[in-house]
Design a protein around this motif. Structure first.
Motif, mmCIF file in Angstrom:
data_model
loop_
_atom_site.group_PDB
_atom_site.id
_atom_site.type_symbol
_atom_site.label_atom_id
_atom_site.label_comp_id
_atom_site.label_asym_id
_atom_site.label_seq_id
_atom_site.Cartn_x
_atom_site.Cartn_y
_atom_site.Cartn_z
ATOM 1 N N MET A 1 0.847 -1.186 0.000
ATOM 2 C CA MET A 1 0.000 0.000 0.000
ATOM 3 C C MET A 1 0.886 1.240 0.000
ATOM 4 O O MET A 1 1.770 1.388 0.852
ATOM 5 C CB MET A 1 -0.909 -0.011 1.227
ATOM 6 N N ASP A 2 0.689 2.109 -0.951
ATOM 7 C CA ASP A 2 1.517 3.294 -1.125
ATOM 8 C C ASP A 2 0.914 4.458 -0.338
ATOM 9 O O ASP A 2 0.021 5.152 -0.817
ATOM 10 C CB ASP A 2 1.616 3.642 -2.614
ATOM 11 N N LEU A 3 1.412 4.662 0.872
ATOM 12 C CA LEU A 3 0.878 5.703 1.739
ATOM 13 C C LEU A 3 1.938 6.764 2.025
ATOM 14 O O LEU A 3 3.143 6.501 1.953
ATOM 15 C CB LEU A 3 0.405 5.112 3.073
ATOM 16 N N ARG A 4 1.459 7.954 2.381
ATOM 17 C CA ARG A 4 2.344 9.049 2.763
ATOM 18 C C ARG A 4 2.094 9.438 4.217
ATOM 19 O O ARG A 4 1.023 9.187 4.758
ATOM 20 C CB ARG A 4 2.102 10.272 1.868
ATOM 21 N N ARG A 5 3.090 10.074 4.835
ATOM 22 C CA ARG A 5 2.956 10.597 6.191
ATOM 23 C C ARG A 5 2.343 11.991 6.216
ATOM 24 O O ARG A 5 1.882 12.435 7.265
ATOM 25 C CB ARG A 5 4.341 10.671 6.852
ATOM 26 N N PRO A 12 14.123 10.907 5.159
ATOM 27 C CA PRO A 12 14.820 9.621 5.229
ATOM 28 C C PRO A 12 14.598 8.933 6.574
ATOM 29 O O PRO A 12 14.685 9.560 7.632
ATOM 30 C CB PRO A 12 16.296 10.018 5.048
ATOM 31 N N GLY A 13 14.277 7.652 6.528
ATOM 32 C CA GLY A 13 14.052 6.873 7.743
ATOM 33 C C GLY A 13 12.676 7.027 8.348
ATOM 34 O O GLY A 13 12.363 6.361 9.341
ATOM 35 N N LEU A 14 11.835 7.883 7.764
ATOM 36 C CA LEU A 14 10.489 8.104 8.275
ATOM 37 C C LEU A 14 9.500 7.475 7.302
ATOM 38 O O LEU A 14 9.377 7.928 6.172
ATOM 39 C CB LEU A 14 10.205 9.604 8.423
ATOM 40 N N VAL A 15 8.818 6.408 7.740
ATOM 41 C CA VAL A 15 7.961 5.639 6.849
ATOM 42 C C VAL A 15 6.502 5.763 7.277
ATOM 43 O O VAL A 15 6.190 6.055 8.433
ATOM 44 C CB VAL A 15 8.371 4.150 6.822
ATOM 45 N N ALA A 16 5.596 5.530 6.334
ATOM 46 C CA ALA A 16 4.161 5.582 6.623
ATOM 47 C C ALA A 16 3.590 4.205 6.928
ATOM 48 O O ALA A 16 2.538 4.096 7.555
ATOM 49 C CB ALA A 16 3.415 6.200 5.441
ATOM 50 N N VAL A 17 4.254 3.144 6.483
ATOM 51 C CA VAL A 17 3.816 1.766 6.721
ATOM 52 C C VAL A 17 5.047 0.950 7.089
ATOM 53 O O VAL A 17 6.106 1.104 6.459
ATOM 54 C CB VAL A 17 3.169 1.145 5.470
ATOM 55 N N ASP A 18 4.925 0.081 8.103
ATOM 56 C CA ASP A 18 6.072 -0.751 8.446
ATOM 57 C C ASP A 18 5.645 -2.201 8.640
ATOM 58 O O ASP A 18 4.482 -2.562 8.461
ATOM 59 C CB ASP A 18 6.822 -0.203 9.662
ATOM 60 N N ALA A 19 6.610 -3.047 9.022
ATOM 61 C CA ALA A 19 6.352 -4.486 9.162
ATOM 62 C C ALA A 19 5.320 -4.776 10.248
ATOM 63 O O ALA A 19 4.560 -5.745 10.143
ATOM 64 C CB ALA A 19 7.659 -5.207 9.468
ATOM 65 N N ALA A 76 -3.415 12.517 7.926
ATOM 66 C CA ALA A 76 -2.711 11.658 6.966
ATOM 67 C C ALA A 76 -3.626 10.533 6.490
ATOM 68 O O ALA A 76 -3.646 10.196 5.299
ATOM 69 C CB ALA A 76 -1.441 11.090 7.589
ATOM 70 N N LEU A 77 -4.373 9.924 7.412
ATOM 71 C CA LEU A 77 -5.343 8.897 7.027
ATOM 72 C C LEU A 77 -6.346 9.460 6.026
ATOM 73 O O LEU A 77 -6.629 8.832 4.994
ATOM 74 C CB LEU A 77 -6.063 8.369 8.262
#
Length: 368
Positions: A1-5, A12-19, A76-77
Motif C-alpha cells: 500500500m503506497d501511503l504518505r505521512r 529519510p528513515g520516516l515511513v508511513a507503513v512498516d512491518a 494523513a489517514l
C-alpha cells in the motif's frame, strides 16, 4: 500500500507503513469473518495502513470507527484515503462511544504503558463481551509488562510468533467491571512542591504527571519573559501554560498540541491549578492569527516515531515566527547537542542565551 505521512514530517528513515502494520493486519484477518465495519474499531493507526487495510478485508456496509491521538495522523489517514478513493471510516474522539459494542479492536501498541492501560481499560469496559483486541508493534518497543497489564483487564492474552522484528498480542474476555473501576482514576495527577503545581496527565503524554528536566529549566528562567498574548506551543501536560497563567493572571494564555491526550491533560492541569488556559488540538500554531502574539513558549520534540528528526522543531520555529508580533519573543528550551541557535536566528530573529546546563539550553529569540 503506497501511503504518505503528510502532513506529518517526511524524510529519510520516516515511513508511513512498516512491518508491524502488515503483521497486525495479517493477524486481524483471522477474526473478521461475520463482522461488519460497524463491529470494527482502529486505535492509534499511524498514517492509515491499518484502517485502509481493514476496509479491504471487512465486507458489508457500515463504518469503521478510528481514533488517532495525533491530529497529523488523522489528517494523513484522510489524505491517503482520498488519494486512493477509499471510504467507509469515521474519525472519532477517545471515549466510550469510540469502542461501544466493538467486536474487533485493532491497535498499534503505544510505547507508553500508561497509554496502553487507558486504551485497554476503555475497550474492556465498553466493547462487546466477545471482543478481540489485536495489538501489535515493533519488538524493540514491547515489554512483558504490556502482557501483564492486558491481563489485568482481559481473561486471556496470547502472543503471536515474531515476524520482521514485530509481534502481536491478542486479548480476549474483557473484565468489564475491573476496567470501569480502573478508568475512574484517569487522568492521574501529582503535586510538585517546586514549582508548586499539580500536573495531571492521561496515558501517553510526554513526562506523564512529572516535569521533565528541560521544561523545569525553562520554567525556572521564565521570570524574564512577559506578554499579554502568550502561546505554549506543543503544550504536552500543560506545565508551562499553567505556570505562566498563574504567574501572569492578566495574560491570555493559549496552549496547543496535536495530541488529543495532551490537550485533555493540559485542560486538567489548568483546572487543577485554578487557572484559565485556552487549550486547542492543533498542528502547531495553525489556529493562531499571524502577528498576534507577544510571547511563544516552546520545548520542541526531537523524535518522530523512533527516528531523531529536527523537522518537527523547525516546523514549530516557523510557526512561532509567523504568529509573533515584530519584537515578540520565542522562549525555547532545547537539547544543547542539537545546536538550534542558528535555525532560530534564521527563522525567528536575534537569539540570546538565557540559561544552559549540561544537557539543555534556554534561548530567547526576538521576532524581526
Amino acid at each position: 500500500m503506497d501511503l504518505r505521512r503528510f502532513p506529518d514530517v517526511e524524510g529519510p528513515g520516516l515511513v508511513a507503513v512498516d512491518a508491524a502494520d502488515r503483521l497486525i493486519l495479517d493477524e486481524a484477518a483471522a477474526f473478521t469473518d461475520g463482522l461488519t465495519r460497524d463491529d470494527v474499531v482502529v486505535i492509534d493507526d499511524a498514517y492509515g495502513a491499518l484502517t485502509l487495510g481493514l476496509l479491504e478485508a471487512v465486507d458489508g456496509d457500515g463504518t469503521i470507527r478510528v481514533h488517532q491521538d495525533l491530529l497529523t495522523g488523522e489528517r494523513a489517514l484522510a489524505a491517503n484515503a482520498e488519494r486512493l478513493a477509499i471510504t467507509g471510516f469515521s474519525s472519532v474522539p477517545f471515549g466510550p462511544d469510540a469502542v461501544r459494542g466493538a467486536r474487533l479492536v485493532v491497535l498499534r501498541l503505544p510505547r507508553s504503558l500508561d497509554r496502553l492501560a487507558e486504551v485497554a481499560q476503555l475497550i474492556a469496559a465498553h466493547a462487546a463481551s466477545d471482543v478481540v483486541v489485536v495489538a501489535g508493534g515493533r519488538i524493540k518497543h514491547m515489554t512483558p509488562r504490556m502482557n501483564d497489564m492486558l491481563g489485568q483487564v482481559f481473561e486471556r492474552v496470547d502472543v503471536t510468533h515474531a515476524r520482521q522484528k514485530s509481534r502481536v498480542l491478542l486479548a480476549r474476555g474483557p473484565r468489564s467491571d475491573t476496567a470501569r473501576d480502573l478508568l475512574l482514576s484517569q487522568p492521574h495527577a501529582e503535586r510538585h512542591d517546586d514549582p508548586n503545581l499539580v500536573i495531571a496527565a492521561h496515558g501517553g503524554v510526554f513526562a506523564g504527571t512529572g516535569i521533565d528536566i528541560g521544561t523545569r529549566l525553562l520554567v525556572e528562567h521564565l521570570g524574564g519573559a512577559d506578554g499579554a498574548e502568550v502561546l505554549d506551543l506543543g503544550c504536552g501536560n500543560g506545565t508551562v501554560a499553567a505556570w505562566f497563567a498563574r504567574a501572569h493572571p492578566d495574560a491570555r494564555v493559549i496552549a496547543t498540541d496535536r495530541s488529543a491526550a495532551a490537550v485533555a491533560s493540559a485542560l486538567a492541569t489548568a483546572e487543577a491549578n485554578g487557572v484559565e488556559v485556552d487549550v486547542r488540538r492543533s498542528d502547531g500554531a495553525e489556529t493562531i492569527t499571524g502577528g498576534s502574539l507577544d510571547l511563544v513558549l516552546l520545548n520542541p520534540p526531537f523524535h518522530s516515531d523512533a527516528a531523531v528528526s529536527t523537522g518537527i522543531a523547525e516546523h514549530l520555529f516557523a510557526d512561532a515566527a509567523r504568529v509573533l508580533r515584530p519584537g515578540g519573543e520565542l522562549w525555547c528550551v532545547w537539547n544543547s547537542h542539537l545546536r538550534y541557535r542558528g535555525a532560530l536566528e534564521r527563522t525567528v530573529g536575534p537569539t540570546r542565551q538565557i540559561a544552559r546546563n549540561r544537557k539543555f539550553t534556554v534561548t530567547a529569540s526576538t521576532r524581526r
